[in-house]
Design a protein around this motif. Structure first.
Motif, mmCIF file in Angstrom:
data_model
loop_
_atom_site.group_PDB
_atom_site.id
_atom_site.type_symbol
_atom_site.label_atom_id
_atom_site.label_comp_id
_atom_site.label_asym_id
_atom_site.label_seq_id
_atom_site.Cartn_x
_atom_site.Cartn_y
_atom_site.Cartn_z
ATOM 1 N N ASP A 42 0.865 -1.178 0.000
ATOM 2 C CA ASP A 42 0.000 0.000 0.000
ATOM 3 C C ASP A 42 0.900 1.226 0.000
ATOM 4 O OD1 ASP A 42 -1.700 2.118 0.467
ATOM 5 O OD2 ASP A 42 -2.785 1.151 2.105
ATOM 6 N N ILE A 43 0.804 2.032 -1.048
ATOM 7 C CA ILE A 43 1.701 3.176 -1.173
ATOM 8 C C ILE A 43 1.514 4.183 -0.034
ATOM 9 C CG2 ILE A 43 0.227 4.659 -2.599
ATOM 10 C CD1 ILE A 43 2.801 5.205 -4.288
ATOM 11 N N ASN A 44 0.356 4.152 0.592
ATOM 12 C CA ASN A 44 0.103 5.065 1.708
ATOM 13 C C ASN A 44 0.938 4.712 2.942
ATOM 14 O OD1 ASN A 44 -2.036 6.710 0.464
ATOM 15 N ND2 ASN A 44 -3.214 4.814 0.494
ATOM 16 N N SER A 45 1.516 3.512 2.953
ATOM 17 C CA SER A 45 2.332 3.102 4.096
ATOM 18 C C SER A 45 3.795 3.506 3.950
ATOM 19 C CB SER A 45 2.244 1.584 4.280
ATOM 20 O OG SER A 45 2.866 0.901 3.199
ATOM 21 N N VAL A 46 4.158 4.087 2.801
ATOM 22 C CA VAL A 46 5.553 4.521 2.598
ATOM 23 C C VAL A 46 5.844 5.715 3.503
ATOM 24 C CG1 VAL A 46 7.193 5.481 0.938
ATOM 25 C CG2 VAL A 46 5.599 3.703 0.219
ATOM 26 N N PRO A 47 6.949 5.679 4.239
ATOM 27 C CA PRO A 47 7.281 6.818 5.116
ATOM 28 C C PRO A 47 7.403 8.115 4.329
ATOM 29 C CG PRO A 47 8.682 4.923 5.581
ATOM 30 C CD PRO A 47 7.932 4.604 4.322
ATOM 31 N N ALA B 295 4.909 1.282 -8.275
ATOM 32 C CA ALA B 295 4.774 2.624 -7.699
ATOM 33 C C ALA B 295 5.194 2.622 -6.233
ATOM 34 C CB ALA B 295 3.330 3.101 -7.831
ATOM 35 N N TYR B 296 4.785 1.581 -5.513
ATOM 36 C CA TYR B 296 5.134 1.475 -4.090
ATOM 37 C C TYR B 296 6.644 1.334 -3.907
ATOM 38 C CZ TYR B 296 5.847 -0.717 0.470
ATOM 39 O OH TYR B 296 6.324 -1.028 1.719
#
Length: 301
Positions: free
Chosen positions: A104-109, A257-258
């Motif tokens: 989930d790309i939203n989990s990338v710092p 993307a992630y």
């Protein structure tokens, strides 16, 4: 009655016949010109329609290539959540022991305030020294449109292949989407990386051959890159199963993307970026990769 006995036509009759023949010839010429005109107009219309269709297809494909990518996506079989596909001694892919099933790309710092110039914590992205008795881990961050990556593969690839076949190292490839902005709106870096992920997922034994083929057929920067049909053809020529639906469905574009975002926030800011047994190669410090590689391997003995 023989021609000699026919009455001689008057001048007026001869003039009238000449005018009638001229009229017939003129009418035939006009019909021919009219017919040719319609053919030309028809040809121009067909050509115009063909051009419109081609433009429409290009626009549709470009729009499709630029459609928003889902935030969440699957991790390919035989890959890790950091974007890596590891090739071992016999050329086959080594599946990770444990790996996330989705990303989930939203989990990338979040990106640090000051952009990092090197990876501060390689272990956080699965890069670390291996045990003394195990092959050293080589990790290569790459972009399939990157000329420097291709050059690295040409100059250092044979040595890496030789050491890998001897069982001294494993080579993990992490394909990034860094140069999407240099592919004329087609997101070639993402598309090629996702195609490689499709091969890793479906035909891991053919992964390295496909990677090699992508370099052999590397398009120029600022070009549209290879279209999806060509990527699918290269995969087939490398011996992989049909990846058509995987590519057209953009199955692993969220994964690309992630992993691209994760690499950036972790300090990977260029391609190629290379690690050997947890240590990052810094070209400005040790210009020759072979020197760096062998220094690390010698210290491992």
């Amino acid at each position: 009655m023989s021609p000699q006995n026919e009455p001689r036509k008057s001048k007026a009759e001869r003039t009238s016949e000449a005018r009638e023949k001229a009229r017939i010839i003129r009418d035939a010429q006009l019909k021919k010109e009219k017919r040719n005109g319609w053919l030309i107009k028809g040809g121009v219309l067909v050509a115009a329609v063909a051009i419109i269709v081609i433009i429409a297809l290009v626009v549709i494909n470009t729009q499709k290539a630029n459609e928003p990518i889902a935030d969440v996506g699957d991790v390919p079989a035989n890959a890790n959540e950091f974007g890596g596909v590891t090739v071992g001694k016999d050329g086959s892919v080594i599946a990770p022991g444990t790996a996330a099933k989705s990303v989930d790309i939203n989990s990338v710092p979040a990106m640090p305030t000051a952009a990092p110039t090197a990876v501060a914590d390689p272990a956080a992205i699965g890069i670390k020294a291996t045990a003394a008795t195990d092959p050293a881990q080589v990790v290569v961050y790459l972009d399939f449109m990157c000329p420097a990556c291709n050059q690295f593969e040409q100059t250092s690839g044979p040595e890496l292949d030789s050491l890998r076949k001897e069982g001294k190292i494993t080579v993990e490839y992490r394909a990034l989407p860094f140069l999407d902005r240099f592919s004329a709106g087609t997101n070639y870096s993402s598309r090629s990386a996702a195609a490689a992920a499709c091969v890793a997922d479906q035909s891991p034994k053919n992964y390295k051959a496909f990677v090699d083929s992508l370099y052999t057929n590397q398009p120029a920067e600022n070009s549209k890159g290879l279209d999806n049909a060509k990527l699918e053809k290269l995969a087939s020529e490398a011996g992989a199963a049909d990846i058509g639906s995987c590519v057209s469905d953009r199955t692993f574009r969220p994964f690309v993307a992630y992993t691209g975002a994760l690499a950036t926030t972790s300090g990977v800011n260029a391609t190629p970026t290379v690690f050997v047994d947890g240590q990052q190669w810094m070209p400005e410090a040790v210009n020759q990769f072979s020197t760096f590689l062998n220094t690390v391997l010698d210290a491992k003995k």
